[in-house]
Design a protein around this motif. Sequence first.
Motif, PDB file in Angstrom:
ATOM      1  N   THR A  39       0.816  -1.217   0.000  1.00 17.59           N
ATOM      2  CA  THR A  39       0.000   0.000   0.000  1.00 17.59           C
ATOM      3  C   THR A  39       0.849   1.267   0.000  1.00 17.59           C
ATOM      4  O   THR A  39       0.319   2.356   0.204  1.00 17.59           O
ATOM      5  N   ALA A  40       2.175   1.121  -0.225  1.00 27.54           N
ATOM      6  CA  ALA A  40       3.048   2.290  -0.273  1.00 27.54           C
ATOM      7  C   ALA A  40       3.177   2.865  -1.676  1.00 27.54           C
ATOM      8  O   ALA A  40       3.807   3.899  -1.864  1.00 27.54           O
ATOM      9  N   CYS A  50      -2.089  -0.063 -12.285  1.00 25.14           N
ATOM     10  CA  CYS A  50      -3.432   0.539 -12.179  1.00 25.14           C
ATOM     11  C   CYS A  50      -4.514  -0.389 -12.712  1.00 25.14           C
ATOM     12  O   CYS A  50      -5.539   0.082 -13.233  1.00 25.14           O
ATOM     13  N   ARG A  51      -4.320  -1.699 -12.597  1.00 24.55           N
ATOM     14  CA  ARG A  51      -5.355  -2.668 -12.956  1.00 24.55           C
ATOM     15  C   ARG A  51      -6.118  -3.012 -11.665  1.00 24.55           C
ATOM     16  O   ARG A  51      -6.038  -4.115 -11.145  1.00 24.55           O
ATOM     17  N   PHE A  52      -6.867  -2.025 -11.195  1.00 22.51           N
ATOM     18  CA  PHE A  52      -7.478  -2.137  -9.882  1.00 22.51           C
ATOM     19  C   PHE A  52      -8.569  -3.210  -9.793  1.00 22.51           C
ATOM     20  O   PHE A  52      -8.611  -3.956  -8.807  1.00 22.51           O
ATOM     21  N   VAL A  54      -5.394   0.312   0.426  1.00 22.86           N
ATOM     22  CA  VAL A  54      -5.363   0.028  -1.006  1.00 22.86           C
ATOM     23  C   VAL A  54      -6.181   1.081  -1.749  1.00 22.86           C
ATOM     24  O   VAL A  54      -5.771   1.581  -2.807  1.00 22.86           O
ATOM     25  N   ARG A  55      -7.319   1.442  -1.191  1.00 21.45           N
ATOM     26  CA  ARG A  55      -8.161   2.467  -1.836  1.00 21.45           C
ATOM     27  C   ARG A  55      -7.444   3.813  -1.885  1.00 21.45           C
ATOM     28  O   ARG A  55      -7.645   4.587  -2.825  1.00 21.45           O
ATOM     29  N   SER A  56      -6.596   4.080  -0.926  1.00 22.68           N
ATOM     30  CA  SER A  56      -5.815   5.320  -0.967  1.00 22.68           C
ATOM     31  C   SER A  56      -4.853   5.306  -2.146  1.00 22.68           C
ATOM     32  O   SER A  56      -4.614   6.347  -2.775  1.00 22.68           O
ATOM     33  N   LEU A  89     -12.460   0.904  -6.660  1.00 23.68           N
ATOM     34  CA  LEU A  89     -12.432   0.942  -5.198  1.00 23.68           C
ATOM     35  C   LEU A  89     -13.055  -0.288  -4.554  1.00 23.68           C
ATOM     36  O   LEU A  89     -12.971  -0.456  -3.335  1.00 23.68           O
ATOM     37  N   ASP A  90     -13.701  -1.134  -5.376  1.00 26.68           N
ATOM     38  CA  ASP A  90     -14.445  -2.290  -4.866  1.00 26.68           C
ATOM     39  C   ASP A  90     -15.536  -1.825  -3.895  1.00 26.68           C
ATOM     40  O   ASP A  90     -15.725  -2.383  -2.814  1.00 26.68           O
TER      41      ASP A  90
END
Length: 243
Positions: free
Chosen positions: A81-82, A127-129, A159-161, A183-184
Amino acid sequence: MSSTSSWITPATRPDLIENLVSGVDRYNPSNVSILEDYLYHQIRSQEYDCLANLAILKLYQFNPALYNPDVVINILIKALTALPLPDFNLCIALLGERPATANQDEPDPLPSLLPSLTLLHASLQQCRFPAFWTLFKSEELENLRDNYTIEVVGFEDSVRSVVVRAVRAAFTKIGRDRLGTYLDLSGDALNAYVSKLEWSIDQSTGIISVPPNPDNQVEATVVRENIQLPQLSKIIAQTALTV
């Protein structure tokens, strides 16, 4: 994590950890338990200190008998998440070969989880979220969710951040459904999240406006050459001499 200084020295780092990370004591194997305890503090408090976590991996490198796969997995989860910082790759570079006799009571879980963690990182980095969420919530990663990420306070929001940082940099407007897949989130949960970000939604079209920022604004750049006549004369004279 928005600046180099905060990455090197997070404001939440205790003085004891600062002394360990900044001095020669970071290579003292007797301090590994202090650093491991600090990692679990990060997990419970949503804090993050990459250099302290890298110090653990370095100690494992120098002292294979200290190796704890659960600690390594938690370090990699925090590093996920960094993004867009390269923390995850820095951690991977320090793993090296793991001792075959480590954790004798049960199998080492890292070899089976590492490929999936690497895929999760690649999905976020590229960026394949939606692909990230599909893999993360798959049956294949049930062990990761049930035994690791469930303990990491605020993991999904972290993760959303990462997603929000990417969207802010790339969009001025984005469809609600599209953002929801990133964002799921859906329905009221999505609306509440967007409201928390202070982004506006056009309820009739479902279009979300992303506030302007230096990354999502296109500005024309005008380049002017400022060559004085004496300088031009020197260039012409030099060219004549070389012909």
